[in-house]
Design a protein around this motif. Sequence first.
Motif, PDB file in Angstrom:
ATOM      1  N   ARG A 444       0.824  -1.211   0.000  1.00 38.97           N
ATOM      2  CA  ARG A 444       0.000   0.000   0.000  1.00 38.97           C
ATOM      3  C   ARG A 444       0.858   1.261   0.000  1.00 38.97           C
ATOM      4  O   ARG A 444       0.512   2.256  -0.652  1.00 38.97           O
ATOM      5  CB  ARG A 444      -0.937  -0.018   1.205  1.00 38.97           C
ATOM      6  CG  ARG A 444      -2.092  -1.004   1.023  1.00 38.97           C
ATOM      7  CD  ARG A 444      -3.041  -1.007   2.197  1.00 38.97           C
ATOM      8  NE  ARG A 444      -4.238  -1.790   1.886  1.00 38.97           N
ATOM      9  CZ  ARG A 444      -5.139  -2.165   2.785  1.00 38.97           C
ATOM     10  NH1 ARG A 444      -4.988  -1.827   4.057  1.00 38.97           N
ATOM     11  NH2 ARG A 444      -6.191  -2.876   2.417  1.00 38.97           N
ATOM     12  N   SER A 445       1.967   1.220   0.713  1.00 36.50           N
ATOM     13  CA  SER A 445       2.856   2.379   0.732  1.00 36.50           C
ATOM     14  C   SER A 445       3.436   2.639  -0.656  1.00 36.50           C
ATOM     15  O   SER A 445       3.466   3.788  -1.130  1.00 36.50           O
ATOM     16  CB  SER A 445       3.980   2.145   1.740  1.00 36.50           C
ATOM     17  OG  SER A 445       4.933   3.193   1.691  1.00 36.50           O
ATOM     18  N   ARG A 446       3.888   1.603  -1.317  1.00 34.21           N
ATOM     19  CA  ARG A 446       4.453   1.756  -2.647  1.00 34.21           C
ATOM     20  C   ARG A 446       3.412   2.220  -3.650  1.00 34.21           C
ATOM     21  O   ARG A 446       3.664   3.121  -4.463  1.00 34.21           O
ATOM     22  CB  ARG A 446       5.072   0.434  -3.108  1.00 34.21           C
ATOM     23  CG  ARG A 446       6.385   0.080  -2.405  1.00 34.21           C
ATOM     24  CD  ARG A 446       6.876  -1.299  -2.825  1.00 34.21           C
ATOM     25  NE  ARG A 446       8.219  -1.573  -2.349  1.00 34.21           N
ATOM     26  CZ  ARG A 446       9.341  -1.237  -2.964  1.00 34.21           C
ATOM     27  NH1 ARG A 446       9.271  -0.616  -4.140  1.00 34.21           N
ATOM     28  NH2 ARG A 446      10.524  -1.515  -2.465  1.00 34.21           N
ATOM     29  N   MET A 447       2.231   1.619  -3.609  1.00 33.56           N
ATOM     30  CA  MET A 447       1.190   2.004  -4.558  1.00 33.56           C
ATOM     31  C   MET A 447       0.731   3.433  -4.320  1.00 33.56           C
ATOM     32  O   MET A 447       0.469   4.188  -5.278  1.00 33.56           O
ATOM     33  CB  MET A 447       0.001   1.045  -4.461  1.00 33.56           C
ATOM     34  CG  MET A 447      -1.139   1.322  -5.445  1.00 33.56           C
ATOM     35  SD  MET A 447      -0.618   1.395  -7.194  1.00 33.56           S
ATOM     36  CE  MET A 447      -0.175  -0.331  -7.473  1.00 33.56           C
ATOM     37  N   HIS A 448       0.663   3.843  -3.067  1.00 35.89           N
ATOM     38  CA  HIS A 448       0.247   5.217  -2.758  1.00 35.89           C
ATOM     39  C   HIS A 448       1.215   6.222  -3.364  1.00 35.89           C
ATOM     40  O   HIS A 448       0.800   7.258  -3.914  1.00 35.89           O
ATOM     41  CB  HIS A 448       0.166   5.406  -1.238  1.00 35.89           C
ATOM     42  CG  HIS A 448      -0.170   6.813  -0.831  1.00 35.89           C
ATOM     43  ND1 HIS A 448      -1.425   7.368  -1.010  1.00 35.89           N
ATOM     44  CD2 HIS A 448       0.602   7.805  -0.271  1.00 35.89           C
ATOM     45  CE1 HIS A 448      -1.431   8.616  -0.579  1.00 35.89           C
ATOM     46  NE2 HIS A 448      -0.212   8.908  -0.134  1.00 35.89           N
ATOM     47  N   LYS A 449       2.512   5.933  -3.291  1.00 35.22           N
ATOM     48  CA  LYS A 449       3.504   6.839  -3.870  1.00 35.22           C
ATOM     49  C   LYS A 449       3.309   6.959  -5.377  1.00 35.22           C
ATOM     50  O   LYS A 449       3.386   8.070  -5.936  1.00 35.22           O
ATOM     51  CB  LYS A 449       4.911   6.329  -3.560  1.00 35.22           C
ATOM     52  CG  LYS A 449       5.298   6.412  -2.096  1.00 35.22           C
ATOM     53  CD  LYS A 449       6.651   5.758  -1.848  1.00 35.22           C
ATOM     54  CE  LYS A 449       7.010   5.775  -0.371  1.00 35.22           C
ATOM     55  NZ  LYS A 449       8.280   5.064  -0.087  1.00 35.22           N
ATOM     56  N   MET A 450       3.070   5.836  -6.038  1.00 30.67           N
ATOM     57  CA  MET A 450       2.899   5.878  -7.492  1.00 30.67           C
ATOM     58  C   MET A 450       1.612   6.574  -7.884  1.00 30.67           C
ATOM     59  O   MET A 450       1.588   7.389  -8.820  1.00 30.67           O
ATOM     60  CB  MET A 450       2.959   4.457  -8.064  1.00 30.67           C
ATOM     61  CG  MET A 450       4.320   3.804  -7.912  1.00 30.67           C
ATOM     62  SD  MET A 450       4.494   2.219  -8.781  1.00 30.67           S
ATOM     63  CE  MET A 450       3.440   1.164  -7.790  1.00 30.67           C
ATOM     64  N   GLN A 451       0.531   6.282  -7.181  1.00 28.75           N
ATOM     65  CA  GLN A 451      -0.740   6.920  -7.509  1.00 28.75           C
ATOM     66  C   GLN A 451      -0.676   8.426  -7.291  1.00 28.75           C
ATOM     67  O   GLN A 451      -1.236   9.198  -8.084  1.00 28.75           O
ATOM     68  CB  GLN A 451      -1.853   6.299  -6.672  1.00 28.75           C
ATOM     69  CG  GLN A 451      -2.208   4.875  -7.081  1.00 28.75           C
ATOM     70  CD  GLN A 451      -3.285   4.265  -6.204  1.00 28.75           C
ATOM     71  OE1 GLN A 451      -3.470   4.663  -5.049  1.00 28.75           O
ATOM     72  NE2 GLN A 451      -3.995   3.279  -6.734  1.00 28.75           N
ATOM     73  N   THR A 452       0.011   8.856  -6.245  1.00 28.02           N
ATOM     74  CA  THR A 452       0.152  10.287  -5.979  1.00 28.02           C
ATOM     75  C   THR A 452       0.888  10.976  -7.123  1.00 28.02           C
ATOM     76  O   THR A 452       0.492  12.056  -7.585  1.00 28.02           O
ATOM     77  CB  THR A 452       0.905  10.516  -4.656  1.00 28.02           C
ATOM     78  OG1 THR A 452       0.161   9.928  -3.580  1.00 28.02           O
ATOM     79  CG2 THR A 452       1.089  12.000  -4.390  1.00 28.02           C
ATOM     80  N   THR A 453       1.951  10.354  -7.599  1.00 29.50           N
ATOM     81  CA  THR A 453       2.719  10.923  -8.708  1.00 29.50           C
ATOM     82  C   THR A 453       1.889  10.991  -9.980  1.00 29.50           C
ATOM     83  O   THR A 453       1.865  12.021 -10.672  1.00 29.50           O
ATOM     84  CB  THR A 453       3.987  10.081  -8.955  1.00 29.50           C
ATOM     85  OG1 THR A 453       4.829  10.154  -7.809  1.00 29.50           O
ATOM     86  CG2 THR A 453       4.749  10.589 -10.173  1.00 29.50           C
ATOM     87  N   ILE A 454       1.198   9.898 -10.317  1.00 27.96           N
ATOM     88  CA  ILE A 454       0.428   9.859 -11.565  1.00 27.96           C
ATOM     89  C   ILE A 454      -0.755  10.816 -11.497  1.00 27.96           C
ATOM     90  O   ILE A 454      -1.100  11.469 -12.495  1.00 27.96           O
ATOM     91  CB  ILE A 454      -0.052   8.420 -11.853  1.00 27.96           C
ATOM     92  CG1 ILE A 454       1.154   7.481 -11.955  1.00 27.96           C
ATOM     93  CG2 ILE A 454      -0.855   8.370 -13.152  1.00 27.96           C
ATOM     94  CD1 ILE A 454       0.786   6.016 -11.898  1.00 27.96           C
ATOM     95  N   ARG A 455      -1.372  10.929 -10.333  1.00 28.49           N
ATOM     96  CA  ARG A 455      -2.497  11.852 -10.172  1.00 28.49           C
ATOM     97  C   ARG A 455      -2.045  13.293 -10.363  1.00 28.49           C
ATOM     98  O   ARG A 455      -2.725  14.098 -11.006  1.00 28.49           O
ATOM     99  CB  ARG A 455      -3.119  11.680  -8.786  1.00 28.49           C
ATOM    100  CG  ARG A 455      -4.379  12.539  -8.573  1.00 28.49           C
ATOM    101  CD  ARG A 455      -4.845  12.488  -7.126  1.00 28.49           C
ATOM    102  NE  ARG A 455      -5.170  11.143  -6.702  1.00 28.49           N
ATOM    103  CZ  ARG A 455      -4.481  10.443  -5.803  1.00 28.49           C
ATOM    104  NH1 ARG A 455      -3.396  10.975  -5.246  1.00 28.49           N
ATOM    105  NH2 ARG A 455      -4.855   9.231  -5.461  1.00 28.49           N
ATOM    106  N   LYS A 456      -0.876  13.628  -9.804  1.00 24.93           N
ATOM    107  CA  LYS A 456      -0.372  15.000  -9.900  1.00 24.93           C
ATOM    108  C   LYS A 456       0.097  15.329 -11.307  1.00 24.93           C
ATOM    109  O   LYS A 456      -0.220  16.392 -11.851  1.00 24.93           O
ATOM    110  CB  LYS A 456       0.772  15.191  -8.904  1.00 24.93           C
ATOM    111  CG  LYS A 456       1.367  16.595  -8.919  1.00 24.93           C
ATOM    112  CD  LYS A 456       2.475  16.732  -7.880  1.00 24.93           C
ATOM    113  CE  LYS A 456       3.071  18.133  -7.886  1.00 24.93           C
ATOM    114  NZ  LYS A 456       4.172  18.264  -6.882  1.00 24.93           N
ATOM    115  N   PHE A 457       0.849  14.420 -11.898  1.00 21.93           N
ATOM    116  CA  PHE A 457       1.403  14.668 -13.236  1.00 21.93           C
ATOM    117  C   PHE A 457       0.598  13.859 -14.256  1.00 21.93           C
ATOM    118  O   PHE A 457       1.096  12.899 -14.841  1.00 21.93           O
ATOM    119  CB  PHE A 457       2.883  14.286 -13.265  1.00 21.93           C
ATOM    120  CG  PHE A 457       3.714  15.045 -12.271  1.00 21.93           C
ATOM    121  CD1 PHE A 457       4.013  16.387 -12.487  1.00 21.93           C
ATOM    122  CD2 PHE A 457       4.162  14.441 -11.107  1.00 21.93           C
ATOM    123  CE1 PHE A 457       4.770  17.105 -11.561  1.00 21.93           C
ATOM    124  CE2 PHE A 457       4.920  15.144 -10.189  1.00 21.93           C
ATOM    125  CZ  PHE A 457       5.225  16.476 -10.409  1.00 21.93           C
TER     126      PHE A 457
END
Length: 491
Positions: A444-457
């Motif tokens: 969940r920690s890893r996926m949250h980091k990726m989703q945050t990046t993709i959502r922002k950019f």
Amino acid sequence: MPKNAVRLLVVSNRLPISLKRDGDEWEIESGKGGLVTAMAPVLRNRGGDWIGWPGAGSDVDLGPYLAEYSKKAGYTLHGVNLTEDDVQGFYQGFSNEVIWPLFHDVQSRCNFAPEYFKSYYDVNGKFADVIAQVSTPDDYVWVHDYHLMHVASRLKEKGETRRTGFFLHIPFPPLDIFLKLPWRHQVIRALLDFDLVGFQTFRDRRNFLQCVTTLCKGYKPSGRGPVVQIRGEGRVIKAGYFPISIDYKDFSSQARTRAAAELGDQVHDAFRRRDLVLGADRLDYSKGIPERLEAMRMLLTKYPELREKISLVQVVVPSREKVPEYQNMKRRIESLVSEINGEFSEPGWVPVYYIFRNLDRNELVAYYRTSKVALVTPLRDGMNLVAKEYCACNVTGDGVLVLSEFAGAAAQLQRGALLVNPHDVEGVADAIYRGYHMSLDERRSRMHKMQTTIRKFDIYWWVDSFLKAAFGKHLDDFPPQEVVDYHTSEG
């Protein structure tokens, strides 16, 4: 929109549709691929135009078909007529037998036939002609990808002044590889005729700048950050990196619908609730599909306890099926699937499920939702939007992305993905094993980091950043003209 309003013109090898003959009639099919996925939502209802080849012969009257689709799509289509010889020399030849393999570091597959470059040069002139006909000097012309690197040069040769930007969706090779191109001077000079040249990653831009300083005496890059300047011969050209993305909100919202949940449950039930590892790729030697299958074989050999617990679902989208090399690749993939299944299958369990067809958006989202691990392992890739789509659709936030370090997406997603060398089949197998046994908190920690990046950019950030760098404009400077139900209109 007002007649004299400034427009955004997108120019690509193919239109976001293709014309297919059905007897004596022609049918319109919506296009596929990353560029269509990225640009169609942006242009829709903003008064934009899209220029490209519709896939029909030069003897077809394109007008009625393009007008029909334009009304539904919310932007205007303009077709470029190409003959069969054009398609063979420009597309099959120079684009896909020279530039594609060379830029993907597979020089052994290049065919440097001199006639290919002449066709490429001539066809870029045909695109320039259509741009000149349907645009004004005030419009913003955004040219896409390796098929059309000479468009700005051809426009200038014809005495046409346009504000032009270019974006390369595939990797740009390092100097020692680019130098093997017989037309290296012509190509690098043609790219410098654009006002802005954009790339997926910092590495791609760095490679380009090294080629410029080596091959174009008097041109000097300067500056720092995502966009730098190149000065030479009285001009200033910009070069930047702008990682392309997806409409995160759209994918995430669809994945959270009841329909997607129900279809996902059907997929899960069909595989007897086993954990799925998903691969989804177009048929191409750059995608590393045989290496991925060998990694699956290694996984089941090295970690026999995973047998009957997981299955790989490998989706392969048909591509260039008439090209012998791609036919051979398809046979190799099917042979590997057969070998692995023959070696490891048990009653009620098959280790590899092979799907050779296009999945529609609903099916794909269902697989994204359901798969515990996504295996995105190209040998070389400009970006790879499958990696980002998988993350956006992972509604439980506990999926694992195993990602090639040679995909452009690795630069953005490295803090969350398990990065692998796709040539190292044992290393890929170990990564799948690690992902399978990874704790819920870490997943969940890893996926949250990726989703945050993709959502922002996301895709709108990508367009906005390119337009700002190229033309000093923002996406909001091209506001939607009206709202239509495009989900219905495009089927």
